[in-house]
Design a protein around this motif. Structure first.
Motif, PDB file in Angstrom:
ATOM      1  N   PHE A 150      61.462 -90.430  26.182  1.00 19.82           N
ATOM      2  CA  PHE A 150      62.313 -89.323  25.737  1.00 19.82           C
ATOM      3  C   PHE A 150      61.620 -87.996  26.016  1.00 19.82           C
ATOM      4  N   LEU A 151      60.329 -87.914  25.675  1.00 18.03           N
ATOM      5  CA  LEU A 151      59.579 -86.683  25.933  1.00 18.03           C
ATOM      6  C   LEU A 151      59.402 -86.447  27.434  1.00 18.03           C
ATOM      7  N   ARG A 152      59.207 -87.502  28.199  1.00 18.82           N
ATOM      8  CA  ARG A 152      59.047 -87.358  29.654  1.00 18.82           C
ATOM      9  C   ARG A 152      60.309 -86.760  30.282  1.00 18.82           C
ATOM     10  N   SER A 153      61.474 -87.148  29.760  1.00 17.25           N
ATOM     11  CA  SER A 153      62.722 -86.601  30.304  1.00 17.25           C
ATOM     12  C   SER A 153      62.909 -85.136  29.933  1.00 17.25           C
ATOM     13  N   ARG A 154      62.150 -84.662  28.970  1.00 19.90           N
ATOM     14  CA  ARG A 154      62.260 -83.277  28.520  1.00 19.90           C
ATOM     15  C   ARG A 154      61.103 -82.396  28.995  1.00 19.90           C
ATOM     16  N   LEU A 162      56.003-104.509  19.469  1.00 20.31           N
ATOM     17  CA  LEU A 162      56.929-103.627  18.761  1.00 20.31           C
ATOM     18  C   LEU A 162      56.503-102.167  18.893  1.00 20.31           C
ATOM     19  N   TRP A 163      55.270-101.862  18.521  1.00 20.81           N
ATOM     20  CA  TRP A 163      54.818-100.475  18.591  1.00 20.81           C
ATOM     21  C   TRP A 163      54.780 -99.971  20.031  1.00 20.81           C
ATOM     22  N   PRO A 164      54.315-100.763  21.014  1.00 14.80           N
ATOM     23  CA  PRO A 164      54.392-100.274  22.397  1.00 14.80           C
ATOM     24  C   PRO A 164      55.819 -99.978  22.856  1.00 14.80           C
ATOM     25  N   LEU A 165      56.775-100.781  22.420  1.00 13.87           N
ATOM     26  CA  LEU A 165      58.173-100.530  22.785  1.00 13.87           C
ATOM     27  C   LEU A 165      58.667 -99.224  22.165  1.00 13.87           C
ATOM     28  N   ILE A 166      58.292 -98.989  20.923  1.00 14.51           N
ATOM     29  CA  ILE A 166      58.702 -97.750  20.245  1.00 14.51           C
ATOM     30  C   ILE A 166      58.012 -96.546  20.890  1.00 14.51           C
ATOM     31  N   VAL A 167      56.721 -96.687  21.191  1.00 12.62           N
ATOM     32  CA  VAL A 167      55.991 -95.596  21.851  1.00 12.62           C
ATOM     33  C   VAL A 167      56.591 -95.332  23.227  1.00 12.62           C
ATOM     34  N   LEU A 168      56.951 -96.400  23.928  1.00 15.36           N
ATOM     35  CA  LEU A 168      57.585 -96.234  25.237  1.00 15.36           C
ATOM     36  C   LEU A 168      58.884 -95.444  25.118  1.00 15.36           C
ATOM     37  N   GLY A 169      59.694 -95.770  24.129  1.00 11.41           N
ATOM     38  CA  GLY A 169      60.937 -95.024  23.929  1.00 11.41           C
ATOM     39  C   GLY A 169      60.684 -93.553  23.624  1.00 11.41           C
TER      40      GLY A 169
END
Length: 179
Positions: A92-96, A81-88
């Motif tokens: 998001f930050l990587r795209s910015r 769960l936490w890895p999935l949330i961290v990935l999201g």
């Protein structure tokens, strides 16, 4: 002969993995004499975000997932769960990264604070949805604030000790691709 850019990238990936192992080891040590107090910051999240915003090619998605899944296994959290949330949040930050390259540090800290807060709230919402026991909201918010307080120190340590800086606009040509 190994390309210096590739060797530097691989060395920083290994360094990130060593930092992850070190922070997990230190977090497991029973060195806190006070059982009820201020929770420590989530240093791995701070390192992942700081490194991602500075040099996204040093922190690939697979490495982020591996580190946070290992944390789930070690700290007995719901696995994935936490890895999935961290990935999201990190994607998001990587795209910015490119538009945010010229942002001041307070603006970067505000963006990071917003993303980390959304990550915390999504985690609590999913855990509540499945009726999983959660830490007290006050402690989670205090850990969030401690992570935000530690973030400038993580950025400074990454820059001074590990030489991790944002690439200049002309560095795109040296790397052969857009960063």
């Amino acid at each position: 002969m190994v390309d210096p850019l590739s060797s530097r990238r691989i060395a920083h990936m290994a360094l990130f993995a060593l930092i992850a192992a070190g922070t997990m080891f230190l977090r497991l040590l029973p060195i806190s004499p006070v059982t009820h107090g201020v929770p420590g910051p989530d240093l791995m999240l701070a390192f992942a975000v700081a490194w991602l915003l500075r040099r996204p090619d040093y922190v690939p998605t697979v490495l982020i997932i591996a580190v946070f899944v290992l944390e789930d296994l070690i700290y007995w959290r719901p696995i994935g769960l936490w890895p999935l949330i961290v990935l999201g949040g990190t994607e998001f930050l990587r795209s910015r990264v490119r538009p945010n390259r010229s942002l001041s540090f307070p603006a970067e800290l505000a963006i990071v604070a917003g993303v980390m807060l959304v990550m915390l709230l999504v985690n609590r919402l999913v855990l509540a949805l499945f009726m999983v026991d959660q830490p007290v909201l006050g402690l989670e918010l205090l850990r969030y604030l401690m992570t935000l307080v530690a973030y400038p120190f993580v950025v400074a340590l990454s820059a001074l000790a590990f030489g991790l800086r944002r690439p200049a606009p002309g560095d795109d040509i040296a790397f052969g691709r857009r960063l």
